[in-house]
Structures are given as C-alpha cells and as structure tokens.
Scaffold this motif. Structure first.
Motif, PDB file in Angstrom:
ATOM      1  N   ASN A 106       5.738  -4.886 -20.551  1.00  0.00           N
ATOM      2  CA  ASN A 106       5.073  -3.747 -20.296  1.00  0.00           C
ATOM      3  C   ASN A 106       3.466  -4.208 -19.887  1.00  0.00           C
ATOM      4  OD1 ASN A 106       4.168  -0.942 -21.069  1.00  0.00           O
ATOM      5  ND2 ASN A 106       2.543  -2.213 -22.456  1.00  0.00           N
TER       6      ASN A 106
ATOM      7  N   TRP B  46       4.807   0.079 -13.710  1.00  0.00           N
ATOM      8  CA  TRP B  46       6.327   0.109 -13.350  1.00  0.00           C
ATOM      9  C   TRP B  46       6.862   1.061 -12.436  1.00  0.00           C
ATOM     10  CZ3 TRP B  46      10.991  -2.080 -15.504  1.00  0.00           C
ATOM     11  CH2 TRP B  46      10.743  -3.530 -15.994  1.00  0.00           C
TER      12      TRP B  46
ATOM     13  N   ILE C  70       6.703   1.283 -21.110  1.00  0.00           N
ATOM     14  CA  ILE C  70       6.482   1.160 -19.534  1.00  0.00           C
ATOM     15  C   ILE C  70       6.511   2.515 -18.674  1.00  0.00           C
ATOM     16  CG2 ILE C  70       7.792  -0.960 -19.806  1.00  0.00           C
ATOM     17  CD1 ILE C  70      10.339   0.339 -18.626  1.00  0.00           C
TER      18      ILE C  70
END
Length: 554
Positions: free
Chosen positions: A102, A172, A204
């Motif tokens: 993350n 992401w 994420i």
C-alpha cells in the motif's frame, strides 16, 4: 472445496527483531531464526511468517520499505535469507514474508525521484496534490493520528500517507506501479518463498475523486476509514495480482483485511479468491473507539465468544479464516482476553485451545506458545511504538494525567508483543548477549521456553498436543474440513462448539475462574484433550473447574 497444500498447516509468526540475536547488537536476526528451526519443527508448526526484514529506516518497524529486493543489514544478508528458505524446506516448512505494497518508505528511490520532480514519471507513483489556500487536499486522519497529508519541501504540494508520514501511499491506479509490484512478488516466489501475508491491502483503493468527509473529532479531521468505506473496485487490482503472481506459484496468501464488504467474502477467500485466507479480526477490533484507546471497551468472555461465532458463521464453508489470539500489532492475548489478574496456566491453555480448534488456519505468534504476557512500562520513555506514543498524547489531551495515560496505553501497546522472545532465565532471557533494542519483560524468569519444553503440564506442551491432534490421521479431516456448530450459547462464560465431519468433536471451555455445571449435549466416547488431570460428568451434566478446557469425541 478443492483441497490445497496449506489447508492442514499450522502457522507461526516471527517478529525477527525480537526473536533471537546471534551477533550481540541487541536486534534479532535471520541466523537466530535458522538456529531455532528445530525448536519450531518440534512444536509442530509448518508455515513461518516473518514480519518485514527488507531494507528500511524503521519509522514503523520495517513496514516502511526502502528496498523490496534486499535484506536490511540489521537482520543479515540475502545469503542468510536463502539459507533460511532452504533449511526450512529441508524440514518441510514454508517461509512466508510480509507483502507491504500500500505504501513504501519516503527513503525509497521512487519517492526520492517523485520529490525531485513531482510532475514527472515518479510523481504519478504516489498521490501528490496541490494545497489550496494553504489547506490540505482532504481532511482525512491517518491511522497514526494527524493529517494524511505532508508537505513536499520547496513546493506547494503534499503527498498522501495513510500511516506514518514516512510511509507514502503508492498509487495503484498507475499501471506502472502495479507492474513493479508484481515483478517483485514473482522475484521472491521464484526464490522458493511459500507465500505472503499481505499488509493493509484494502487501503490500495481510494475513493476517487478525493474529497472531504464529515469530521469525527474536534481536530476537524475524519478517520481514513470513512473514505475506505466508499471506495469500490479493489477487486480489479487484487484479482490481477492473484492471476499474475500467486496462482502460477500455488502460493499461500493471507490478507490483513478489515474493511471488505459482506458480499465480497467469496471474492476474497472463496474457491477462486484473491487470497488463500484472511485473518479474523472480530475479536481484536471489539470495543475500539474513534476517540482513542482511552475510550475503548474491555472485551468480556461473552463478547469473545460471540465475536468468534459471528466470524465463523459469516465465513461458514466458503473458505478459510486465519485465526489469531495476538500478533505484532496487538497486546498479548492472555492479558487482553482473560480478566485482569487471571493469567493462570489453565486459563492460558483454555484460551489457546478455544482458538486453535476453530475452523480455519491457526496462527501462533512468537511467545504465545509459552503464554507470554503484557510487559510493564514504568515510563512513557520506555515505549518505542509510534501508535502508543500517539495514543498517549491523545489520552493526555482528553484530560487524563500522565500516570493514568500510561496505564491506559500500556494495556493496548504494540510493544507488549514486541518484547524479546523469552528463551531462558539467563540475562536478557537468552535473547541477546548485548543490550536488547526493547526492554525484556521482567517476568522472563518465570515464563520461558527452557522451563516449559520439559514440563509435561506447560503451556508449550499443551500447544504441541493441540497441533498433534490437528495432524492426527483419525481427526484431521474433521478438524480441517468439518463444520463448526456453536452449542450452549446461552450458558454464560461457557464457550462450546461442535466440529463435525467424519467424526464429531465437542470443544468446551469454562471462561471464568469459578466452577460451573452445565448441560452435556451428548455423552462423550473419549477425552482427547483436557487442561486438568480429571473431569466429572454424567449422562446429562458436566462439571467444569475454573478455566477447564476439553476436546471430547462424541
């Protein structure tokens, strides 16, 4: 359900920094873990999960990674890691690492390049936004307190960090980021790693566009979980990661998943789930408060029972939970779930047994197998954990005295689980010849591995018996794949359930110090495990001593 290699395994979490130091620098290392593989094999565990050992500045104990491809010198070398994987394999054991994607560290080369050129290629590896009229882009509060936004020096821009300011969140949404992550995962799996424990993975996916939400404290901020509850589409990322990395290697994966939506369960841990398993956190999050630890509600035996059963009912036979009593982010389970002052030998065994016989994969955290307890802090200066320091400040601001604040945070501090592993009664409990990075728990002379390994009635031997029962050819199918059915739910401080498969087992625990007599649902054929020497029952009733725990064949 398609049977997988990891279904019948027992896992053990190692916090490397506190496990065993072999070079006298006060910090545990990989050679220390290698030297204890036979101890772990003797206990019966199959999967070893290592908390982060990557290169890191350790702002959050290694969960801030500066180099995903190298071992931090504090722990040893890549050669040590390769030796650990190989020697574990020789013992039919699997090594699992933390996957922390993350966020990375602000000392990672990607973030350094992003700060040098926020509008360039690497700026898009992170969430970087302009301040407006001197204000941060959103009013979200990080998990460690204060805003999720911090300045990029020399600019009017800020970067987002869900956790510590030295842990910038990776973007992401950027395909280049995902490709880098998958490349690294496959690199480790190709080395022979058994899989990953996947850290903070729900984070994420952000709710886009980024926006403010209703404040929940006087600081004008709101918990970042408010945003996460509105984020949709994390499955697109997770299924891609599964198909590109985990499936081709038949890897074991366990997700640290707090915020999945109920309808997403099958997608997460079903037959074709993103992960092999996910942790059950029902018990650990019980009683938490947005205000802080000072406002937390203590968990009772009845609460614990209902939390466990709710999690089991929710999952059913859809997939496998990973069941824990404690981990590196929690206080010691026996100090948290047993009433204050009740950490007796029998009570520790009962708690371990009730957890271990649940449907799912049992995880033991280092020291749990000997009944390690919360430590004692005489001053806030002895605390290392950043979450505890933040909560101490929050508690002071709520009007508590320094003494009261220390007492409150001591109950929940993550440092309780991070004190050095208690190997023996020698200086520094056999953990190090140097000065330990964190003070050892003063009770190590009474609670240590050396004393318990040869004591038939110890907590260690009890855990060993639980693992042996789980592997036993006659009971294995029932314990691994059988259903779980709660029973005697209305009996206060009694936690009991059936495990039903080819055989039927009744698991029952008296979750209090006083004796109890309760109905016996069915007459037992055999007593498989008992944390006392005897038990009294007839065809209709069973008399349980305080903290008595039993596994009965029905």
């Amino acid at each position: 359900m398609t049977k997988k290699w990891w279904h019948d395994k027992t896992a053990y979490q190692i916090y490397p920094k506190s496990f065993l130091d072999t070079n006298g620098d006060g910090i545990g290392d990989l050679k220390g873990i290698i030297s204890k593989l036979d101890y772990l094999k003797d206990l019966g565990v199959d999967i070893l999960w290592l908390s982060p050992i990557y290169v890191s500045p350790f702002a959050d104990q290694g969960y801030d990674i500066a180099d995903y491809y190298n071992i931090d010198p504090r722990f040893g070398t890549m050669e040590d890691m390769e030796e650990l994987i190989e020697k574990a394999k020789e013992r039919e054991m699997y090594i699992v690492m933390d996957l922390v994607v993350n966020h990375c560290s602000d000392e990672h080369e990607w973030f350094k390049k992003a700060c040098a050129d926020p509008d360039g290629e690497y700026g898009n590896y992170f969430y970087i936004r302009e301040k407006k009229d001197g204000k941060s882009p959103t009013n979200w509060r990080s998990y460690f307190g204060n805003s999720v936004w911090s300045d990029i020096p020399g600019t009017n821009k800020q970067y987002l960090h869900s956790f510590h300011k030295k842990q910038p969140d990776l973007n992401w949404e950027n395909e280049a980021v995902r490709e880098e992550v998958y490349k690294n995962i496959n690199w480790w799996l190709d080395k022979g790693l058994g899989g990953f424990r996947i850290d903070a993975i729900i984070n994420i996916k952000k709710a886009l566009p980024l926006q403010d939400y209703e404040p929940d404290r006087a600081d004008g901020l709101c918990s970042i979980q408010e945003m996460l509850s509105r984020a949709n589409g994390v499955g697109e990322f997770l299924s891609e990661m599964r198909d590109r990395c985990f499936k081709p290697h038949d890897a074991f994966t366990v997700g640290e998943v707090f915020d999945e939506k109920p309808e997403e369960l099958d997608s997460f841990i079903g037959e074709n789930g993103y992960f092999s398993s996910k942790f059950d956190f029902n018990e650990t999050i019980f009683g938490g408060s947005e205000k802080g630890w000072y406002d937390a509600k203590a968990i009772t035996p009845e609460d614990y029972k209902h939390c466990c059963f709710a999690a089991q009912r929710h999952v059913g036979t859809t997939g496998f939970l990973s069941n824990i009593i404690e981990n590196h982010d929690e206080p010691r389970g026996v100090s948290h779930y047993l009433p204050e002052g009740e950490c007796s030998l029998e009570a520790k065994k009962m708690l371990g047994g009730l957890n271990f016989m649940l449907r799912g994969i049992p995880f033991i955290y280092q020291g749990q197998e000997i009944g390690m307890e919360n430590t004692v802090f005489s001053s806030i200066d002895e605390v290392d954990d950043i979450a505890t320091l933040d909560q101490y400040q929050t508690t002071l601001e709520a009007g508590y005295s320094p003494e009261e604040a220390l007492n409150i945070v001591s109950r929940y501090s993550r440092d309780n689980a991070r004190t050095p592993m208690q190997w023996d009664a020698s200086a520094n409990t056999g953990f190090t010849n140097g000065t330990p990075w964190l003070k050892v728990n003063p009770n190590y002379r009474d609670i240590n591995v050396a004393d318990q390994m040869n004591d038939e009635h110890s907590v260690f031997m009890f855990y060993k018996k639980l693992i042996q029962l789980r592997k036993h050819p006659r009971w294995k199918e029932t314990i691994i794949y059988g259903t779980l059915e709660p029973v005697l739910e209305d009996e206060k401080n009694i936690m009991a359930y059936y495990r039903k498969g080819p055989e039927t087992l009744l698991i029952i625990g008296n979750f209090q110090k006083d004796e109890q007599e309760v109905p016996l649902p069915r007459m037992p054929k055999e007593i498989l495990i008992n944390n006392y020497q005897e038990v009294s029952y007839d065809e209709t009733r069973i008399h349980l001593k305080g903290w008595q725990f039993l596994v009965l064949e029905i």
